[in-house]
Design an enzyme around this catalytic site. Structure first.
Site, short mmCIF file in Angstrom:
data_model
loop_
_atom_site.label_atom_id
_atom_site.label_comp_id
_atom_site.label_asym_id
_atom_site.label_seq_id
_atom_site.Cartn_x
_atom_site.Cartn_y
_atom_site.Cartn_z
N ASP A 201 -5.22 8.34 -0.52
CA ASP A 201 -4.65 7.15 0.13
C ASP A 201 -5.65 6.66 1.17
O ASP A 201 -6.76 7.19 1.28
CB ASP A 201 -3.27 7.46 0.75
CG ASP A 201 -2.34 6.25 0.67
OD1 ASP A 201 -2.72 5.18 1.20
OD2 ASP A 201 -1.26 6.36 0.07
N HIS A 268 -4.46 1.14 -1.47
CA HIS A 268 -4.39 2.47 -0.83
C HIS A 268 -5.66 3.25 -1.14
O HIS A 268 -5.62 4.44 -1.48
CB HIS A 268 -3.13 3.23 -1.30
CG HIS A 268 -1.86 2.65 -0.72
ND1 HIS A 268 -1.50 2.83 0.59
CD2 HIS A 268 -0.90 1.88 -1.28
CE1 HIS A 268 -0.34 2.20 0.83
NE2 HIS A 268 0.04 1.61 -0.29
N GLU A 333 1.69 -1.84 -3.45
CA GLU A 333 1.26 -2.48 -2.20
C GLU A 333 -0.21 -2.91 -2.20
O GLU A 333 -0.91 -2.72 -1.21
CB GLU A 333 1.54 -1.53 -1.01
CG GLU A 333 3.01 -1.18 -0.89
CD GLU A 333 3.32 -0.24 0.26
OE1 GLU A 333 4.32 -0.48 0.94
OE2 GLU A 333 2.57 0.75 0.47
C1 ACM Z 1 5.52 3.23 -1.70
O1 ACM Z 1 6.42 3.62 -0.91
N1 ACM Z 1 4.56 2.43 -1.27
C2 ACM Z 1 5.51 3.62 -3.09
#
Ligand code: ACM
Length: 766
Positions: A201, A268, A333
């Site tokens: 991440d 991420h 995201e």
């Molecule tokens: C997430 O909570 N961004 C999968």
């Protein structure tokens, strides 16, 4: 060989057929202390005595039966001080025997346990079935009894869903290999069978990749956020070597837990881009730090051929390490701002004939899922991958509620339910002041227990695409392994029962069985949360005395006939025979209260202790105050260094609290303890909604408003607290004399976002 759990839902199995034929519906209490509750329990007569005379028996050359028998023997050694031999071949003479046996008529993970006074037989078709039979049998004996009796009965059991998972985020905070093994072990005893391991991440890349050493030499380390006045923080991080991962995968395989690694893309990705900036989507390829902030970051992988080559090379090493048929490729995201502004990305998009940024992400995930398919693996992605053109073998992990799982099932894609907030275990689980840091909205044990995966809007054929469910342990706020245990346990037990047991389940019955599970957690030194049974105190001043309420009983309604809080006032340990709390207590300052929750004779909460003094009713911690709003409500501790026992409750969007009903008749003294916290949040456009810039001094002020948050404030300057990273008690201030009780609004005026200020407590008294 891949230890292939078949995650395809089967047509009706032999167990279901047997159960339907018998038409058994038994009182839940018949499940004893077993969690998750077995599908069916059929009582017999008599008991089987487990003691040192008992032998475990397995068929010759059945390694799976041998493994299950040894697992059982080891568990009983640990929890019951019994050392039982495992012997090969048929039982001899009249020795009481626990026999493991194969049968051919059960599917998947099903097993049967038949308990008679002379013999227990565990039978199953598969290795997993034998293993789960062993786990259930272990739980039929209460912890610590040095042997004991198991009632004669027949248990026929199999899971409701094939995917019963937990996600562990090892990027935001890193856990040791020993911790990961411990978690896999307790997952196995809950019959949880998927560990989704979030390994990369923005805040850290945690997996050794031999071809790209900078992923871990650079990407595994970050400088934690801090505030002025704190010692300069040391780099934080760590990673798993390939050998450590192989050992963990083998350990998991022996416990029928499948590990599905997650390599996040295209977003991420900041830790990877810190190591290899050329893979990023800013044309100048600036050097980026491994992020010390939480939230949604803007940096994405680009779509150049060299980047796909990198990702495929990384995946090649990942596939070597993890035999699971599934690979998680993230996809959540990914804000597309960089892709929209990069001339390189835009040129690539034109060349590909792709006109918008969303379609670019579809292209990205199709390329990666296609690559995985070519290697015989299936891609799993967060529900943002649920787009036109999704590959038929991709699995959708539904986190924006359940709607993506519903849509995937209709389209014919497999899906897993992992919804936020219902299964996001980074939420605190009660209002008790000892809850560790996390998201402030409460996700109680009962909330998890009552999550129902069945979707009445789907046909039976579509239902079969719902592989199961999974809870998430995002670890932004779980700095320590002990806190991961706390956030996971016992909510994972509730999850396990939802995923394994038949749909008809009973919360009071689950609560009755939970004490037995807590004893197992204690035997293994796990830092489980007792919040569901924890004693919550409340205090008000009543003339000279302090009026004390002790509560939690609403949660326990129906759990046991004799459920209640027991307390002492003489410093003694509360026992099952101590005073039973039934109504508010009027007590003088100087009293010590000790209290705990009991279900009958069994103590199910830790002991709560408090000394009443002149501050007790006047001082309210940030937990006991009301937040003015809940934009991004968190329980926070200082990022660097050890946090307090009771972290600060704060809305990051609006640090503001209400002290309700303060008596201002005598012009009382106001005191507050405050602390600066690093503002380390990536909130995108929402950051502009935070009200800052209204300070009257360089350090800012605490504003005290009487009757609303807009009245003219009394100002307490923050200068005395500004260069101190810990908690500072601001100089006391007299409030005006006003008749009666008033609500007091406390908010911070600050010059800029960083630092964020939090209130530890406020006291309004003499
Ligand atoms: C997430 O909570 N961004 C999968």
């Amino acid at each position: 060989m891949r230890y292939g759990l078949s995650l395809v839902r089967q047509p009706r199995t032999a167990v279901q057929t047997a159960v339907l034929a018998l038409g058994l519906v038994l009182p839940f209490a018949a499940h004893g202390g077993v969690i998750p509750a077995p599908a069916q329990v059929n009582p017999g007569s008599g008991v089987f005595r487990v003691d040192a005379a008992v032998a475990l028996r397995v068929p010759p050359s059945d390694r799976d039966a041998g493994a299950a028998a040894h697992y059982l023997a080891n568990l009983w050694t640990h929890t019951n001080r019994l050392t039982l031999p495992v012997r090969v071949g048929p039982a001899e003479g009249t020795t009481p025997t626990i026999e493991f046996k194969r049968r051919s008529d059960f599917g998947g993970e099903a097993y049967e346990i038949e308990v008679t006074p002379r013999r227990i037989t565990v039978s199953a078709t598969t290795a997993a079935g034998l293993f789960y039979g062993a786990v259930t049998l272990w739980q039929l004996l209460p912890v610590g009894s040095d042997g004991g009796k198991i009632a004669a009965q027949t248990i026929i059991d199999e899971p409701r869903y094939p995917w019963r998972g937990l996600m562990l985020d090892s990027s935001r905070h890193f856990q040791s290999p020993a911790f990961v093994r411990s978690m896999i072990d307790w997952m196995a005893w809950h019959k949880l069978n998927v560990l989704h391991w979030h390994l990369t991440d923005d805040q850290g890349w945690r997996l050794e990749i031999r071809r790209y050493p900078k992923l871990t030499s650079v990407g595994a380390w970050r400088i934690p956020a801090s505030v002025p006045g704190s010692p300069s923080p040391k780099p934080y991080g760590g990673f798993y070597t390939q050998q450590q991962v192989r050992d963990i995968v083998a350990f998991a395989s022996a416990r029928h837990v499948q590990i599905i690694p997650e390599i996040e893309m295209p977003g991420h990705a900041q830790a990877a881009l810190a190591a290899y900036p050329d893979l990023g989507s800013i044309d100048s390829h600036p050097s980026l730090p491994v992020s010390a902030k939480w939230g949604v970051h803007s940096h994405l992988f680009n779509l150049e051929p060299g980047t796909f080559e990198f990702l495929q090379n990384v995946l090649d090493e990942v596939l070597q390490l993890f035999p699971s048929p599934y690979m998680h490729i993230g996809g959540d995201e990914a804000v597309k701002d960089e892709w929209k502004t990069s001339t390189v990305v835009q040129a690539r998009a034109r060349q590909l004939g792709i006109s918008n940024a969303n379609a670019l992400q579809i292209y990205f995930s199709q390329k990666i899922s296609g690559y995985l398919s070519s290697k015989g693996r299936r891609a799993v992605g967060w529900d943002e991958i649920m787009q036109p053109g999704l590959a038929a073998d991709s699995v959708v992990m539904s986190w924006h509620g359940a709607s993506a799982a519903h849509a995937a099932a209709i389209k014919g894609n497999d899906a897993v339910l992992a919804p936020d907030p219902q299964l996001y275990l980074d939420h605190r689980q009660s209002p008790l002041p000892n809850e560790p840091p996390g998201r402030i909205a409460i996700l109680s044990l009962q909330d998890v227990y009552e999550f129902e995966p069945h979707d009445a809007g789907l046909s039976d054929a579509q239902q079969r695409h719902i592989l199961g469910l999974q809870a998430e342990l995002w670890t932004e706020h779980m700095q320590t392994e002990q806190r991961v245990d706390w956030m996971a346990l016992p909510r994972a037990a509730a999850l396990a029962e939802v995923g394994w047991s038949p749909q008809q389940r009973s919360w009071p019955d689950f609560l009755e069985r939970l004490g037995a599970m807590f004893a197992r957690y204690r035997a293994f030194g796990l830092n489980y949360a007792d919040s569901v049974f924890g004693v919550e105190p409340g205090y008000t001043l009543d003339g000279g005395a302090i009026r004390v309420t002790l509560s939690n009983l609403p949660e326990l309604t129906g759990a046991a006939p004799d459920a209640g809080i027991r307390y002492t006032l003489n410093g003694g340990e509360p026992k099952a025979g101590s005073l039973r709390y039934s109504q508010p207590l009027e007590l003088p300052a100087g009293t010590q209260i000790r209290a705990a929750t009991f279900l009958g004779a069994e103590q199910v909460s830790r002991v709560f202790t408090t000394h009443l003094d002149s501050h007790t009713a006047a001082r309210r911690t940030s937990h006991q105050l009301e937040l003015c709003s809940n934009g991004v409500g968190l329980l926070l501790e200082p990022s660097a260094g050890a946090g307090p026992d009771a972290p600060f409750a704060v809305d990051v969007m609006n640090p503001c609290w209400i002290y309700r009903g303060a008596d201002l008749t005598g012009g009382p003294r106001f005191t507050a303890a405050v602390t600066p916290l690093p503002f380390n949040y990536e909130l995108g456009a929402d950051a502009a909604k935070i009200h800052v810039g209204d300070a009257r001094s360089p350090e800012g002020e605490l504003e005290i408003h009487i009757d609303g948050c807009e009245t003219p404030p009394i100002i307490l300057p923050l200068a005395p607290a500004a260069m101190h990273a810990g908690v500072t008690i601001l100089p006391a201030h007299r409030l005006p004399v006003l008749a009666g009780r008033h609500d007091i609004c406390l908010r911070f005026a600050r010059p800029r976002l960083d630092p964020l200020w939090a209130l530890d407590w406020a006291e309004i008294g003499k």
